[in-house]
Design an enzyme around this catalytic site. Structure first.
Site, PDB file in Angstrom:
ATOM      1  N   LYS A  90       0.832  -1.209   0.000  1.00  0.00           N
ATOM      2  CA  LYS A  90       0.000   0.000   0.000  1.00  0.00           C
ATOM      3  C   LYS A  90       0.866   1.258   0.000  1.00  0.00           C
ATOM      4  CE  LYS A  90      -2.882   0.709   3.617  1.00  0.00           C
ATOM      5  NZ  LYS A  90      -2.813   2.052   4.213  1.00  0.00           N
ATOM      6  N   SER A  91       1.866   1.308   0.867  1.00  0.00           N
ATOM      7  CA  SER A  91       2.710   2.508   0.950  1.00  0.00           C
ATOM      8  C   SER A  91       3.407   2.771  -0.380  1.00  0.00           C
ATOM      9  CB  SER A  91       3.787   2.318   2.025  1.00  0.00           C
ATOM     10  OG  SER A  91       3.197   2.264   3.293  1.00  0.00           O
ATOM     11  N   ARG A 147       2.921   5.948  -3.288  1.00  0.00           N
ATOM     12  CA  ARG A 147       4.066   6.773  -3.699  1.00  0.00           C
ATOM     13  C   ARG A 147       4.312   6.674  -5.204  1.00  0.00           C
ATOM     14  NH1 ARG A 147       4.205   5.680   1.544  1.00  0.00           N
ATOM     15  NH2 ARG A 147       5.504   6.889   2.993  1.00  0.00           N
ATOM     16  N   ASP A 153       2.076  -1.258  11.813  1.00  0.00           N
ATOM     17  CA  ASP A 153       0.759  -1.688  11.320  1.00  0.00           C
ATOM     18  C   ASP A 153       0.466  -3.157  11.644  1.00  0.00           C
ATOM     19  OD1 ASP A 153       0.337   0.845  10.336  1.00  0.00           O
ATOM     20  OD2 ASP A 153       1.045   0.363   8.320  1.00  0.00           O
ATOM     21  N   SER A 185       7.763   8.870  11.946  1.00  0.00           N
ATOM     22  CA  SER A 185       6.597   8.744  11.073  1.00  0.00           C
ATOM     23  C   SER A 185       6.994   8.957   9.623  1.00  0.00           C
ATOM     24  CB  SER A 185       5.538   9.783  11.463  1.00  0.00           C
ATOM     25  OG  SER A 185       4.640   9.976  10.380  1.00  0.00           O
ATOM     26  N   GLY A 228      -5.088   8.178   5.485  1.00  0.00           N
ATOM     27  CA  GLY A 228      -4.228   9.166   6.132  1.00  0.00           C
ATOM     28  C   GLY A 228      -2.973   9.417   5.311  1.00  0.00           C
TER      29      GLY A 228
END
Ligand code: S3P
Length: 432
Positions: A19-20, A24, A318, A164, A91
């Protein structure tokens, strides 16, 4: 829905794209000059929110399943959208977009669903404002919707209070168009997908170590980014449910294909090792800035409790809900600490895990920054309130395999945020 019970996880599975990295790839493809082909893209609701935000800013994007083509026109080509940009449940979309939009020559409003509208955005508002951005929380409580009025930015050296990746990425993305270099110092290294991908798209991004050991990431402003093919590996955060499930359920033997094992994301594998779990890393691939991946063979194991805290936390943030669930089946006590960040995810994952695991008969105690879990109690069926949080719904679907009665999970459709085929895949590997 009710879960099947005591079925081992067997066979082979390809988990969905990371997902990350998928977010991107779309973002950098939209900012780059040329055509970016993305394979292995996660067509989950969160990444589709990112796609629709960039389409609204005039970027041509075609998406068919896990193949996405982004026709970028360059770093200064985004157009003012006609309406507000809707980040849905994501988010990541909102925080990274905050950094991308701050230096644009137009005004935008970023909003999202009821869960995103409760999430803290001051963590990006503070550093972006230091850069000269005009970005504010419309309700005035640090939460979305956000109003962004594009400004010329200046580079800063920012000491991030939390590890973060969303904050780091927002600041680095803004830094691409600032005057002068921008650096972010983190208390511990958070996932580095932005740094790797920015370099692949031609940006100058350096990672160094401060005298006190903290990582410092510096971006040099860029004239342009250049399109680059992106091959997205499977998401270790989605694989985690199947890894923990296979470790917990007796008789399991599961092969997971092409899972991303970037060291800034693979803390789960360290924890599994410490708990005595059997996960074999096969056919590992890694080269330069490319995202490392491997096949993982997971066999059911007798697990023991462990302590999880410190710099390990950002490397498995996560995965903590499903790790907490797994700890209920381990011998002895598991301590999760330094994990306050869990309180501000899609739900307060510390509180929710403590409440819902207790319903199943587990011995769990909520602490100020984590959980104390005493493993080994028999688990019973229960009605689980997922709070619409995908990671809670998937965690209890897997733990339900070990309960002596049905586990009913509210709003199970929320899994589509990160793994739309989760229930199909769980049925496939459990043969149910
Ligand atoms: C993400 C970073 C992490 C993670 C989230 C995705 C990212 O959040 O929890 O699911 O893609 O950058 P934080 O940066 O808030 O820790």
């Amino acid at each position: 829905m009710s879960s099947p019970s005591f079925s081992p996880l067997r066979g082979e599975l390809r988990v969905p794209g990371d997902k990350s990295i998928s977010h991107r790839a779309v973002m950098l493809g939209a900012l780059a000059k040329g055509t970016t082909e993305i394979t292995g893209f996660l067509p989950g609701a969160d990444c589709l929110s990112t796609v629709s935000c960039f389409r609204a800013m005039g970027v041509r994007i075609t998406q068919e399943g896990d193949h996405v083509t982004v026709r970028g026109q360059g770093l200064h080509s985004l157009r003012k959208p006609d309406g507000v940009l809707d980040c849905g449940n994501s988010g990541t979309t909102m925080r990274l977009l905050g950094g991308i939009l701050a230096p644009q020559p137009f005004d935008t409003i970023l909003t999202g669903d009821s869960s995103v509208r409760k999430r803290p955005m001051d963590r990006i508002i503070t550093p972006l404002s230091m850069m000269g951005a005009d970005i504010r929380s419309i309700p005035g409580n640090g939460c979305p919707p956000l109003a962004v009025s594009g400004k010329q930015l200046r580079g800063i050296s920012y000491e991030s209070p939390a590890a973060s990746a969303q904050v780091k990425s927002a600041v680095l993305l803004a830094g691409l168009s600032a005057e002068g270099k921008t650096s972010v110092t983190e208390p511990a290294l958070s996932r580095d997908h932005s740094e790797r991908m920015l370099r692949a798209f031609g940006a100058e991004v350096l990672t160094a170590t401060a005298p006190d050991g903290r990582p410092v990431i510096t971006v040099t402003p860029a004239e342009e980014l250049f399109a680059s093919a992106v091959s997205v590996p499977g998401d270790i955060s989605s694989a985690a449910y199947f890894i923990c499930g296979a470790l917990m359920v007796p008789g399991s033997d599961l092969l997971l294909r092409n899972v991303g094992i970037n060291p800034t994301r693979s803390g789960l594998l360290d924890v599994v090792r410490a708990m005595g779990g059997d996960v074999e890393i096969l056919s590992e691939s890694s080269a330069g800035d490319a995202e490392p991946a491997a096949d993982l063979r997971v066999r059911a194991s007798r697990l023991r409790g462990t302590v999880i805290g410190g710099d390990l936390i950002p490397r498995l943030i996560d995965e903590l809900p499903v790790i907490a669930a797994m700890a209920c089946t381990a011998e002895g006590i598991t301590v999760i600490r330094d994990a306050k960040e869990l309180k501000v995810k899609e739900s307060d994952r510390i509180r929710v895990m403590a409440e819902e695991l207790t319903k199943m008969g587990a011995a769990v105690q909520e602490t100020e920054d984590g959980l104390l879990i005493e493993g080994g109690r028999p688990l019973r069926g229960a009605a689980i309130d997922s709070r619409g949080d995908h990671r809670i719904a998937m965690t209890f679907s897997v733990l339900g395999l070990l309960a002596d009665g049905p586990v009913m999970i509210s709003a199970p459709e929320c899994v589509s945020v990160s793994d739309p085929d989760f229930f199909r895949d769980l049925r496939k590997v459990t043969g149910s």
